[in-house]
Design a protein around this motif. Structure first.
Motif, PDB file in Angstrom:
ATOM      1  N   ILE A 296      13.386 -32.428  15.962  1.00  0.00           N
ATOM      2  CA  ILE A 296      12.312 -32.090  16.904  1.00  0.00           C
ATOM      3  C   ILE A 296      11.618 -33.381  17.364  1.00  0.00           C
ATOM      4  O   ILE A 296      11.350 -33.575  18.551  1.00  0.00           O
ATOM      5  N   ALA A 297      11.395 -34.282  16.398  1.00  0.00           N
ATOM      6  CA  ALA A 297      10.743 -35.549  16.746  1.00  0.00           C
ATOM      7  C   ALA A 297      11.607 -36.374  17.698  1.00  0.00           C
ATOM      8  O   ALA A 297      11.098 -37.163  18.500  1.00  0.00           O
ATOM      9  N   ALA A 298      12.946 -36.201  17.609  1.00  0.00           N
ATOM     10  CA  ALA A 298      13.848 -36.929  18.512  1.00  0.00           C
ATOM     11  C   ALA A 298      13.973 -36.220  19.861  1.00  0.00           C
ATOM     12  O   ALA A 298      14.805 -36.592  20.686  1.00  0.00           O
ATOM     13  N   GLY A 299      13.192 -35.185  20.053  1.00  0.00           N
ATOM     14  CA  GLY A 299      13.137 -34.540  21.357  1.00  0.00           C
ATOM     15  C   GLY A 299      14.143 -33.430  21.567  1.00  0.00           C
ATOM     16  O   GLY A 299      14.385 -33.002  22.697  1.00  0.00           O
ATOM     17  N   GLN A 300      14.755 -32.962  20.474  1.00  0.00           N
ATOM     18  CA  GLN A 300      15.750 -31.897  20.642  1.00  0.00           C
ATOM     19  C   GLN A 300      15.111 -30.522  20.519  1.00  0.00           C
ATOM     20  O   GLN A 300      14.074 -30.351  19.877  1.00  0.00           O
ATOM     21  N   ASP A 301      15.791 -29.547  21.118  1.00  0.00           N
ATOM     22  CA  ASP A 301      15.270 -28.190  21.165  1.00  0.00           C
ATOM     23  C   ASP A 301      15.705 -27.444  19.903  1.00  0.00           C
ATOM     24  O   ASP A 301      16.894 -27.298  19.632  1.00  0.00           O
ATOM     25  N   VAL A 302      14.734 -26.967  19.165  1.00  0.00           N
ATOM     26  CA  VAL A 302      15.046 -26.316  17.887  1.00  0.00           C
ATOM     27  C   VAL A 302      16.015 -25.151  18.084  1.00  0.00           C
ATOM     28  O   VAL A 302      16.899 -24.915  17.252  1.00  0.00           O
TER      29      VAL A 302
ATOM     30  N   ARG B  76      10.840 -19.486  11.999  1.00  0.00           N
ATOM     31  CA  ARG B  76      10.126 -18.703  13.002  1.00  0.00           C
ATOM     32  C   ARG B  76       8.655 -19.142  13.097  1.00  0.00           C
ATOM     33  O   ARG B  76       8.169 -19.468  14.174  1.00  0.00           O
ATOM     34  N   ASP B  77       7.995 -19.174  11.945  1.00  0.00           N
ATOM     35  CA  ASP B  77       6.541 -19.353  11.974  1.00  0.00           C
ATOM     36  C   ASP B  77       6.123 -20.810  12.014  1.00  0.00           C
ATOM     37  O   ASP B  77       5.153 -21.159  12.671  1.00  0.00           O
ATOM     38  N   LYS B  78       6.835 -21.668  11.298  1.00  0.00           N
ATOM     39  CA  LYS B  78       6.381 -23.065  11.224  1.00  0.00           C
ATOM     40  C   LYS B  78       6.984 -23.910  12.340  1.00  0.00           C
ATOM     41  O   LYS B  78       6.297 -24.740  12.932  1.00  0.00           O
ATOM     42  N   TYR B  79       8.291 -23.715  12.608  1.00  0.00           N
ATOM     43  CA  TYR B  79       8.943 -24.588  13.584  1.00  0.00           C
ATOM     44  C   TYR B  79       9.096 -23.938  14.949  1.00  0.00           C
ATOM     45  O   TYR B  79       9.666 -24.522  15.863  1.00  0.00           O
ATOM     46  N   GLY B  80       8.603 -22.725  15.074  1.00  0.00           N
ATOM     47  CA  GLY B  80       8.527 -22.077  16.377  1.00  0.00           C
ATOM     48  C   GLY B  80       9.851 -21.776  17.037  1.00  0.00           C
ATOM     49  O   GLY B  80       9.940 -21.734  18.270  1.00  0.00           O
TER      50      GLY B  80
ATOM     51  N   SER C  14      18.469 -18.761  15.328  1.00  0.00           N
ATOM     52  CA  SER C  14      17.899 -19.964  14.697  1.00  0.00           C
ATOM     53  C   SER C  14      17.245 -19.657  13.355  1.00  0.00           C
ATOM     54  O   SER C  14      16.962 -20.554  12.582  1.00  0.00           O
ATOM     55  N   TRP C  15      16.969 -18.394  13.112  1.00  0.00           N
ATOM     56  CA  TRP C  15      16.278 -18.033  11.871  1.00  0.00           C
ATOM     57  C   TRP C  15      17.249 -17.759  10.733  1.00  0.00           C
ATOM     58  O   TRP C  15      16.849 -17.632   9.582  1.00  0.00           O
ATOM     59  N   LYS C  16      18.521 -17.652  11.082  1.00  0.00           N
ATOM     60  CA  LYS C  16      19.495 -17.184  10.088  1.00  0.00           C
ATOM     61  C   LYS C  16      20.051 -18.321   9.239  1.00  0.00           C
ATOM     62  O   LYS C  16      20.584 -19.288   9.765  1.00  0.00           O
ATOM     63  N   LEU C  17      19.928 -18.142   7.944  1.00  0.00           N
ATOM     64  CA  LEU C  17      20.506 -19.135   7.040  1.00  0.00           C
ATOM     65  C   LEU C  17      21.922 -18.687   6.676  1.00  0.00           C
ATOM     66  O   LEU C  17      22.119 -17.668   6.030  1.00  0.00           O
TER      67      LEU C  17
END
Lengths: 139, 555, 314
Positions: free
Chosen positions: B267-273, B309-313, B319-322
């Motif tokens: 995220i800090a490198a500008g990528q879309d989660v 979901r909640d912390k990284y939006g 994206s939520w699935k492990l």
């Protein structure tokens, strides 16, 4: 305080599996010994230099990478060359039976394979160090 | 699920029962505990576990929070991938093993590299002496990769590569092999381990310090998003953390914490989660404690989903699935009575399946003695096939849900993991924790505790401190003879002589410029490997720019 | 050939054996020490002390390298705590000194504190004598660093470098621990961390007060041992302090004081041992204690009486 057994624990080879060597380090310490741990990926040269400078009684070598047939003889030869041939070398790791025989012939005093208990290791170190007579004149 | 008055009544009845049971004899053992050393109660019921919020905590498979599994249809829709990790000796020997495994019904390849490759040394480096091809296949140049995948259609199989510090180089070589076979990169599927954080914590095969290592990883993630969209970029690994001696809670917590760190870095490198998250997967250990392991996988899914979901939006459900790969615990195998390892591995594998794994590696019984033989590898694969086809456990999803004990353990592991997250944050984050040896110390403490439990015989390991017998080990052991090393050295020499050394020099210079600046390192590495630059030459070019990692010592 | 002869021939094996003899006080060690003392006196000793986690080993790692590069024959002693219960110790400092060029003949020796509480092992200064006689000209001694009062270092060293980190608390803590008085140089290590500038500033103000009474202005160097930042400056200050001590004659004075203390120690220890053997063993002391309990005697009178008997044999 009474005389302490000094042990060098070394981890040559490229692998980073230090679980075993750290457990042994903690166990030997708790058995009242002074344990010098050299860290990962030491060359035989570094290990032998440390063993001599620290004047340890025993050198324990942990190898899990499969390179034991190269590394053990290198350490033992170098120890002998440098005047540390009286130091006992023991080892631990994944070592097949026929290699154990060959390594013992090459001068490794004892090899512990997976499942060895630290009690056995402590016991062996104590007995082996006690049995080794040091005949030297100080002055 | 149960109303309060019922629970209160139950608690009372439980107290009576506890008293009553004293009459029926005493405990045979002084302590009852999990493999992680936590005490286990004699009985669990609705009174032991908070059964409130069923939908929020447990719910349905394929739905948030995915406690029961990440897919709606789970194993009915898609069986887990049977992925036996292998590779040894030379590229040619490995290629033969792969053809053998594919013929036996294996559905994915998994490449093990030798230690020099993992550490970024060429076979002709002094430090590689005696190590070439010992723990996996040796790879120096693209030529080795071409041989490994000779006759294998890369568009039909997925390939997993256990490589970390030099992951970019091995991925680049895979892409280049694809190019030569005429397969465009967007058709390639597979997984890289590429999890450098657990290297610092547990496995300890590193090259560069954390910061440049993270950059290599985020560059790779960015490249994959554009060119190899189906590639799983990081397999965030708890396996090695567990093997180094961690408890189940530590494995869970440290692995997820590493995962969160990658998310934050990307995220800090500008990528879309929502672009990169679905390319992250996990790799867990299946240890001996059956229920604790199942609970661990369930807790992992729940925690990951909530944080994503909640912390990284993250907005997309994907994206939520492990999703995770499982390997049975190498550290649980014994050199004594090695055939017993077949049974150990079977139970461990079963816990992975009941925990909803997406792919599975079963260890071979002879792995405490040497690299596995063909026969042992086959039995390990058969173990999975028996679970899949004969036991019936894959017919229904998450069959242990609702077990009071399993739900209790799931909650407990989640709470313990969250406590670790708090502590890690208090210490200034994952990188700081690594630098100060926090993780390493916690793991070493657990390893020592476990060993002492065995020696005090609080814990019985069959064949080691119980049921010991004199035996002659008759398992045939595979040996990698030293000729593998010699052959590898010869082929490296040949490549170095036949390649265009001007191109080698030029691409390496461009790589150095890229590394010093902010270009994408993977792109520059791809240019290098195409012209047969060696792995060691690439690492040697990067090392003076990025520095070399040194472990903070700790006990 | 005796160990001592081999030692004189320059055998490192003999040196390290002799160190073990000294450390374990094996029979004859004093006689060897007497000879070693007479052939030493040229080695310069630098102590590195500070609280746990301050990065002492990492500093020594770099400093020893710099000294070796400058052509010195360098030795290092690092002391780690021994367990008071088992006597065992994990000597891990060597692990942090991987950059030391062992091929340049740098000698590293790890010691367990073996019950001493002043930051060094009882035998540390004697081991230093052996290294001195062997021909090393520069020695770094790293203290235990468990956060207690570690002041033994003053008697064993010429220059004391006190290492602090921003997180190890404020400079006031250092003052309280008595580190202010013993520091010849301060290294504020891990200086990339928050609070480093403040710490340097606090130390500077404190040192200005001290400077009024001294010709030596204690330098404060912000370092990063692992990143190798400012280590050459720290090294320059060590060299500077050495020159200062030599030029002002303070080095000779310091060493005279240390030697006086050492002689006193040997004397007191001999007397102590003698008293232990002659007066304090056996039933006599029990008897005295009983008399005091019954109110027939007191510790002062009894002690004086024993002393008279010891001194005059009556």
């Amino acid at each position: 305080m009474s005389e302490k057994i000094r042990v060098l624990l070394a981890k040559p080879g490229l692998d980073g599996h230090d679980r075993g060597v750290k457990v042994v380090a903690a166990a030997l310490r708790d058995a009242g010994m002074e344990v010098i741990y050299t860290g990962l990926r030491q060359t035989p040269e570094q290990i032998v230099t440390a063993a001599i400078q620290e004047d340890v009684d025993v050198v324990g070598v942990s190898i899990l990478s499969g390179a034991h047939m190269t590394l053990f003889p290198a350490i033992i030869d170098l120890l002998r060359q440098r005047g540390g041939g009286d130091k006992l070398v023991f080892g631990g790791g994944i070592i097949p039976d026929e290699d154990i025989a060959a390594l013992e012939k090459a001068g490794v005093s004892k090899l512990f394979t997976p499942g060895a208990s630290t009690v056995d290791i402590i016991d062996w170190v104590r007995k082996a160090v006690a049995a080794r007579k040091k005949d030297e004149k100080l002055l | 699920m149960f109303d309060k008055s019922f629970i209160d009544e139950l608690r009372e009845r439980r107290c009576q029962w506890d008293k009553e049971k004293e009459k029926y004899g005493q405990n045979a053992r002084p302590r009852y505990m999990t493999v992680s050393g936590d005490d286990v109660d004699i009985l669990y019921g609705p009174e032991s576990v908070d059964m409130g919020g069923y939908l929020e905590k447990i719910g349905f498979p394929g739905q948030y929070p995915y406690t029961r599994g990440v897919h709606h249809s789970m194993y009915r829709g898609r069986m887990w991938t049977m992925r036996q990790f292998s590779g040894m000796g030379t590229a040619r020997q490995t290629n033969e093993r792969y053809h053998y495994l594919l013929k036996q019904g294996q559905t994915g390849l998994s490449v093990a590299f030798d230690l020099p490759t993992l550490m970024g040394y060429d076979s002709d480096h002094l430090r590689s002496t005696g190590e070439i091809g010992k723990c996996g296949v040796a790879v120096d140049t693209l030529a080795d990769r071409e041989t490994i995948f000779d006759g294998i259609d890369l568009s039909k199989i997925s390939t997993s590569m256990t490589i970390n510090a030099p992951a970019s180089i091995l991925l680049a070589m895979y892409v280049a092999v694809g190019e030569k076979k005429g397969i465009p990169s967007h058709k390639l599927t597979g997984t890289l381990q590429n999890d450098i954080l657990k290297e610092y914590i547990a496995q300890k095969e590193w090259v560069f310090p954390p910061e440049p290592s993270i950059r290599l990883i985020t560059d790779l993630m960015d490249f994959c998003a554009q060119h190899i969209p189906k590639w799983n970029t990081i397999s965030i690994s708890g396996y090695h953390i567990r093997e180094a001696g961690a408890t189940a809670a530590q494995e869970l917590a440290f692995t997820l914490a590493d995962g969160f760190q990658y998310v934050e870095s990307a995220i800090a490198a500008g990528q879309d989660v929502d672009v990169f998250a679905l390319r992250l997967s996990f790799f867990f250990n299946a240890h001996q404690d059956f229920f604790e392991e199942i609970a661990k996988y369930r807790a992992a899914r729940r925690i990951w989903a909530r944080h994503m979901r909640d912390k990284y939006g993250a907005k997309k459900e994907e994206s939520w699935k492990l999703r995770f790969h499982t390997q049975t615990a190498g550290c649980s195998l014994t050199a004594q009575q090695p055939e017993n390892n077949l049974m150990r591995t079977a139970y461990e594998a079963l816990s992975g399946v009941l925990g909803g794994t997406q792919s599975l590696h079963t260890n071979s019984m002879d792995e405490t003695l040497a690299l596995p033989s063909d026969k042992a590898v086959l039995l390990a694969l058969r173990t999975q096939q028996i679970i899949m086809n004969e036991t019936g456990v894959a017919n229904t999803i998450d069959p242990l849900a609702g077990s009071f004990f399993v739900e209790y353990l799931t909650d407990k592991l989640e709470i313990e993991a969250e406590a670790y997250f708090d502590e890690i944050a208090r210490r200034g984050g994952v990188l700081k924790g690594i630098e100060e040896g926090f993780f390493q110390r916690e793991i070493a403490k657990s390893a020592y505790r476990f060993q002492k439990e065995i020696e005090r015989e609080e814990r019985i390991i069959v064949g080691v401190n119980g049921y010991v017998m004199d035996e002659e080990i008759t398992i045939p052991v595979l040996r990698i003879d030293e000729s593998a090393g010699r052959d590898q050295l010869a082929s490296l020499k040949k490549v170095k002589q036949s390649r265009d050394n001007d191109k080698v020099k030029r691409t390496l210079e461009e790589l150095a410029v890229c590394a010093k600046g902010d270009g994408n390192t993977l792109k520059a590495i791809l240019d290098c490997v195409r012209v047969y630059v060696t792995l060691g030459e690439i690492v040697d070019t990067l090392r003076p720019i990025f520095g070399e990692y040194q472990e903070p010592p700790m006990f | 050939m005796s160990l001592y002869t081999e030692f004189l021939d320059g055998s490192v094996v003999a040196l390290s054996r002799i160190i073990s003899h000294i450390e374990n006080r094996r029979e004859g060690y004093q006689e060897v020490l007497s000879r070693l003392y007479r052939s030493g006196g040229r080695m310069y000793r630098i102590g590195v002390t500070g609280p746990p986690g301050a990065g002492k080993s990492s500093l020594v790692n770099r400093l020893a390298g710099l000294a070796a590069e400058a052509g010195h024959r360098v030795a290092v002693i690092c002391v780690d705590p021994s367990s008071p219960f088992t006597g065992g110790a994990l000597l891990g400092d060597r692990l942090r000194m991987q950059d030391i060029p062992l091929d340049k003949g740098v000698f590293i020796r790890s010691m367990g504190s073996r019950g001493s509480t002043g930051g060094l092992a009882a035998a540390t200064s004697n081991v230093a004598v052996a290294l001195d006689a062997f021909g090393f000209d520069t020695l770094f001694i790293e203290t235990v660093g468990v956060g207690q009062m570690e002041l033994d270092i003053i008697d064993a060293c010429d220059t004391v470098v006190v290492t602090l980190v921003p997180e190890s608390g404020d400079a006031i803590q250092a003052l309280k621990a008595g580190l202010m008085e013993i520091a010849d140089i301060f290294a504020v290590n891990k200086a990339d961390r928050a609070g480093a500038e403040q710490m340097v500033y606090d130390l500077q103000s404190a040192m200005e007060m001290k400077a009024i009474h001294s010709e030596w202005i204690v330098p404060i160097v912000a370092t990063q041992a692992t990143g190798n930042v400012n280590l050459d400056e720290l090294y320059r200050h060590i060299v500077g302090h050495k020159a200062f001590l030599e030029n002002t004659g303070l080095l000779a004075r310091k060493r005279t004081e240390q030697l006086k203390k050492k002689v006193e120690q040997v004397l007191v220890k001999s007397i102590q041992r003698d008293i232990d053997r002659t007066l304090l063993n056996g039933a006599a002391l029990d008897e005295i204690a009983l008399r005091i309990m019954r109110g027939e005697d007191d510790p002062y009178s009894a002690g004086q009486a024993l002393f008279q008997r010891y001194k005059f044999g009556s």
